[in-house]
Design an enzyme around this catalytic site. Structure first.
Site, PDB file in Angstrom:
ATOM      1  N   ASP A  22      -5.242  -8.282  -2.904  1.00 50.42           N
ATOM      2  CA  ASP A  22      -5.474  -8.054  -1.547  1.00 50.42           C
ATOM      3  C   ASP A  22      -6.605  -9.018  -0.949  1.00 50.42           C
ATOM      4  O   ASP A  22      -6.803 -10.071  -0.736  1.00 50.42           O
ATOM      5  CB  ASP A  22      -5.425  -6.644  -1.224  1.00 50.42           C
ATOM      6  N   HIS A  54       0.782  -1.306  -0.022  1.00 48.82           N
ATOM      7  CA  HIS A  54       0.023  -0.094  -0.076  1.00 48.82           C
ATOM      8  C   HIS A  54       0.921   1.332   0.072  1.00 48.82           C
ATOM      9  O   HIS A  54       1.038   1.973  -1.031  1.00 48.82           O
ATOM     10  CB  HIS A  54      -0.958   0.242   1.264  1.00 48.82           C
TER      11      HIS A  54
END
Ligand code: NGQ
Ligand code: ZN
Length: 457
Positions: free
Chosen positions: A324, A273
């Site tokens: 994810d 991220h």
């Protein structure tokens, strides 16, 4: 030379660029051993039905979360956030057995193949079913992940995750986090036990630290200094603004600065991220050689924010893509959203490009192949001699693809079509997806539906 099979591609994106009439030799160990452009298709070659491109690596997966994709879209309150989503996710975890994890993971991995991925990096922190907490050493769950990858036929990098705390400063884990917890010693013992299993299964083994929230600096140092595998090291960092605020309150520093100051972050590392960075942090992370692991569909779904991709790439940063939480399972969707986030922020077009005239699709595919290979601990990527035979055949009967040339093929796939453009997918020299269907699709779906019904009841 032991040539197991040959493929003939009229058009293919090789590591050095587009080429025509290419015969690709693959040995019995699934390595590409020869590439012959401007050849003719002889009777022993398999002729591919459309343009071939490399399969991409998915560098961030929590496979079990596929079971709840689309089920967290109902408002609990007007203040729903990443943190309320996480409570829903913990409830799912509390209900899942190792069997459920294997079934859901197998389904997910088959979907990732159909989305154009040939390899997945599993950031694996669901170590113990709730009923086994205190008894399990975590091996069973890891073994289920390995088996799911084997059944689906996807390449795997397995990253057992060190997770010990609920927040900065070594807070005790809460009840929902019990299935994730390891001490330093039990974690290192799990890595030791997994090492021969992974080697035998041709699975890369690395490790992850869940986040600066979930491990103390001392625990991180202990894990990193004792670990011997030399595989990739991944960590979630600076995904949510609250993590930045909490890290500042605890240490006086922002998470990415803290990580880069205190740990030897280099090209073994992947920062997942890294959404919230100052310009200085962006430049430092880029210069470290670490990969930024971007998961644009999940980052949008969870309301994380927009990664500073244009600056990061300008500073020479390396990036790759992951799915994810698996609200999306496709290469095209992740790459498109990565680019669109930058456009929405800047109110301009064609943001992640290498220069005038460059194709956005080509720039994104090249960058994420290089970053994906690095973050997955694979020596090389792309269609080239010495690489694993992992490729995607796009649908040559689709008029958008049939009439496109070179990089337009990638741009049509990513920006105009998505998964419908993916026809066949080869991993390790074997077609695991043909004509858009996984080779075990019916069995996988039957098991998956049963698991979903059980989890919902
Ligand atoms: C995870 N997922 O570990 O699955 C996290 C949420 C947390 C994402 N960050 C949990 N997308 O970070 O504490
Ligand atoms: Zn994650």
């Amino acid at each position: 030379m032991n040539v197991g099979q040959t493929l003939f591609c009229e058009r293919v994106l090789l590591a050095e660029g587009w080429a025509s009439d290419v015969t690709i030799g693959i040995d019995s160990g699934a390595t590409i051993v020869s590439i012959q452009p401007d050849s003719t298709c002889d009777s022993t070659s398999t002729r591919l039905s459309g343009p071939a491109v490399p399969a991409l690596q998915n560098l961030h997966s929590h496979a079990f979360q596929r079971a709840m994709a689309g089920l967290a879209e109902q408002a609990g309150s007007t203040d729903d956030s990443f943190w309320t989503w996480r409570e829903t996710m913990y409830r799912l975890v509390s209900r899942m057995s190792p069997d459920d994890v294997e079934v859901v993971t197998t389904k997910l991995y088959s979907e990732l193949l159909k989305g154009g991925f040939g390899h997945v990096v599993e950031f694996h922190y669901f170590h113990h079913a709730l009923a086994e907490v205190g008894r399990s050493d975590g091996f069973e769950m890891s073994a289920r992940i390995l088996r799911a990858a084997q059944t689906a036929g996807i390449g795997l990098t397995h990253l057992p995750v060190f997770y010990a705390h609920a927040g900065f400063g070594g807070l005790d884990p809460n009840a929902g986090q019990q299935p994730f917890i390891h001490g330093v010693d039990s974690f290192l013992a799990l890595l030791d036990r997994l090492e021969p299993e992974c080697r035998a299964a041709d699975v890369r083994l690395g490790l992850a630290i869940h986040s600066l929230r979930a491990a103390t600096p001392d625990e991180m140092s202990a894990v990193l200094s004792a670990e011997r595998a030399a595989g990739p090291i991944h960590i979630h960092v600076a995904e949510q603004e609250r993590e930045v605020e909490d890290c500042l309150a605890w240490s006086g520093r922002r998470p990415v600065s803290y990580l880069l100051d205190e740990f030897p972050v280099d090209d073994r590392w992947c920062a997942i991220h890294a959404t919230h960075m100052t310009t200085e942090e962006t430049a430092r992370l880029a210069r470290s050689g670490a990969v930024a692991g971007l998961c644009p569909a999940t980052e949008a779904n969870l309301g994380d924010g927009i990664f500073p991709a244009t600056d990061f790439v300008d500073y020479g940063g390396r990036l790759g893509i992951g799915t994810d939480s698996h609200v999306a399972t496709s290469v095209a969707e992740e790459l498109r959203l990565l680019e669109y986030g930058q456009r929405l922020r800047d109110r301009r077009r064609n943001r992640v490009v290498s220069g005038p005239g460059a194709s956005v699709g080509r720039t994104l595919v090249d960058a994420s192949l290089a970053g994906g290979a690095q973050a997955a601990g694979l020596g090389m990527s792309g269609i080239r001699v010495g690489a694993r035979a992992d490729l995607v055949v796009l649908d040559g009967t689709n008029p958008f693809i049939a009439a496109a040339t070179d990089d337009q093929i990638l741009d049509r796939w990513i920006f105009a079509l998505g998964n419908e453009a993916v026809r066949d997918v080869m991993v390790r020299g074997q077609f695991v997806v043909e004509q858009g269907r996984h080779r075990l699709e019916e069995d996988i779906d039957r098991n998956f539906e049963r698991a979903l019904r059980k989890l919902a009841s």
